[in-house]
Motif scaffolding. Structure first.
Motif, mmCIF file in Angstrom:
data_model
loop_
_atom_site.group_PDB
_atom_site.id
_atom_site.type_symbol
_atom_site.label_atom_id
_atom_site.label_comp_id
_atom_site.label_asym_id
_atom_site.label_seq_id
_atom_site.Cartn_x
_atom_site.Cartn_y
_atom_site.Cartn_z
ATOM 1 N N LEU B 42 20.483 -63.886 42.823
ATOM 2 C CA LEU B 42 20.369 -62.612 42.093
ATOM 3 C C LEU B 42 21.398 -61.611 42.620
ATOM 4 O O LEU B 42 22.061 -60.911 41.842
ATOM 5 C CB LEU B 42 18.957 -62.020 42.250
ATOM 6 N N LEU B 46 24.392 -59.828 40.553
ATOM 7 C CA LEU B 46 24.474 -58.367 40.461
ATOM 8 C C LEU B 46 25.847 -57.883 40.920
ATOM 9 O O LEU B 46 26.468 -57.033 40.274
ATOM 10 C CB LEU B 46 23.383 -57.713 41.322
ATOM 11 N N ARG B 50 28.167 -61.966 35.555
ATOM 12 C CA ARG B 50 27.797 -63.291 35.059
ATOM 13 C C ARG B 50 28.876 -64.308 35.380
ATOM 14 O O ARG B 50 30.060 -64.010 35.330
ATOM 15 C CB ARG B 50 27.489 -63.248 33.556
ATOM 16 N N LEU B 96 21.774 -62.110 34.873
ATOM 17 C CA LEU B 96 20.489 -61.503 35.216
ATOM 18 C C LEU B 96 19.765 -61.081 33.952
ATOM 19 O O LEU B 96 20.399 -60.580 33.007
ATOM 20 C CB LEU B 96 20.708 -60.253 36.083
ATOM 21 N N ARG B 101 17.462 -57.980 37.254
ATOM 22 C CA ARG B 101 18.266 -56.863 37.745
ATOM 23 C C ARG B 101 17.377 -55.847 38.479
ATOM 24 O O ARG B 101 17.716 -55.360 39.568
ATOM 25 C CB ARG B 101 18.966 -56.189 36.547
ATOM 26 N N ARG B 105 17.548 -55.066 42.574
ATOM 27 C CA ARG B 105 17.827 -53.676 42.963
ATOM 28 C C ARG B 105 16.738 -53.128 43.878
ATOM 29 O O ARG B 105 17.035 -52.418 44.843
ATOM 30 C CB ARG B 105 17.969 -52.802 41.715
#
Lengths: 145, 145
Positions: B42, B46, B50, B96, B101, B105
């Motif tokens: 992940l 981020l 992609r 994501l 996302r 975060r």
């Protein structure tokens, strides 16, 4: 004062470097007949001198059980030995044997030769700053919330 | 130009930091229900956007098989999805989801808050130098002998 994002960037660089270096070290094992874990213990004893098993585990950021196994492996190969601890009779010190010292020096010399290209582009100031950042981050991880 | 010994010092700092940070991340897993491996995927998506599965594996310094398993786990949890790759029809991109996302975060925000103490003592120049050293060392490990 730097942003948290920038510190995350450092961790994001540390992970892949660690994994790729570990793969590299594992590939080189057969050269010296020393496993990755034993190599880490030998390097720690060379760099920081004789110390107790719990101190080695703490410094390497790993468990006593793991270090115990590595030390048994290294002792069986004649690379480390126990010596009396003048400060604590119940907690002997681990020390390199002459063969252990020679082995880890050969390993490090070979690795350092392979890094010569990187050395050319970097300055001592860069490396000082890098070590300062890595040490502060390690402290923060240990203390952190 | 720095000595090989100094570069070994950096690796000697990277190992324990990596292991202690990984233990820390593993302890925090239950908070978000995201495993260490999924967290790494992940974070990579981020930070770098992609990308294909082989690119993620290469960037993380790990195997495609491992990333494949992590992606399946993340997809099952609704955190990542496949999207068509305009450049290569046979090699879809990983992206994501909004939930993915948001999750990464939250994780990074929590970690960065725990590092606030370290941030206070460090400068952006220190971090720049550190990233320069880590990136050069990774290149050297990849190319090296």
């Amino acid at each position: 004062m730097v942003s948290g994002q920038r510190l995350s960037d450092v961790f994001r660089a540390v992970g892949p470097l660690y994994r790729e270096a570990a793969q590299r070290v594992a590939r080189d094992e057969q050269l010296e007949g020393v496993s990755t874990g034993v190599r880490a213990v030998l390097e720690e004893l060379l760099a920081e001198g004789r110390q107790t098993m719990p101190a080695v585990a703490r410094n390497l950021g790993t468990t006593r059980q793991y270090v115990q196994r590595m030390v048994e492996e290294a002792a069986a190969a004649g690379l480390v030995r126990s010596v009396p601890n003048p400060a604590h009779r119940r907690s002997p010190l681990l020390a390199l044997t002459p063969a252990g010292r020679a082995a880890i020096r050969r390993i490090l010399r070979r690795e350092q030769a392979a890094l010569a290209g990187a050395a050319r582009d970097l300055s001592d100031r860069d490396v000082d700053a890098c070590l300062r950042v890595l040490h502060r981050l390690r402290q923060a991880v240990r203390e952190g919330g």
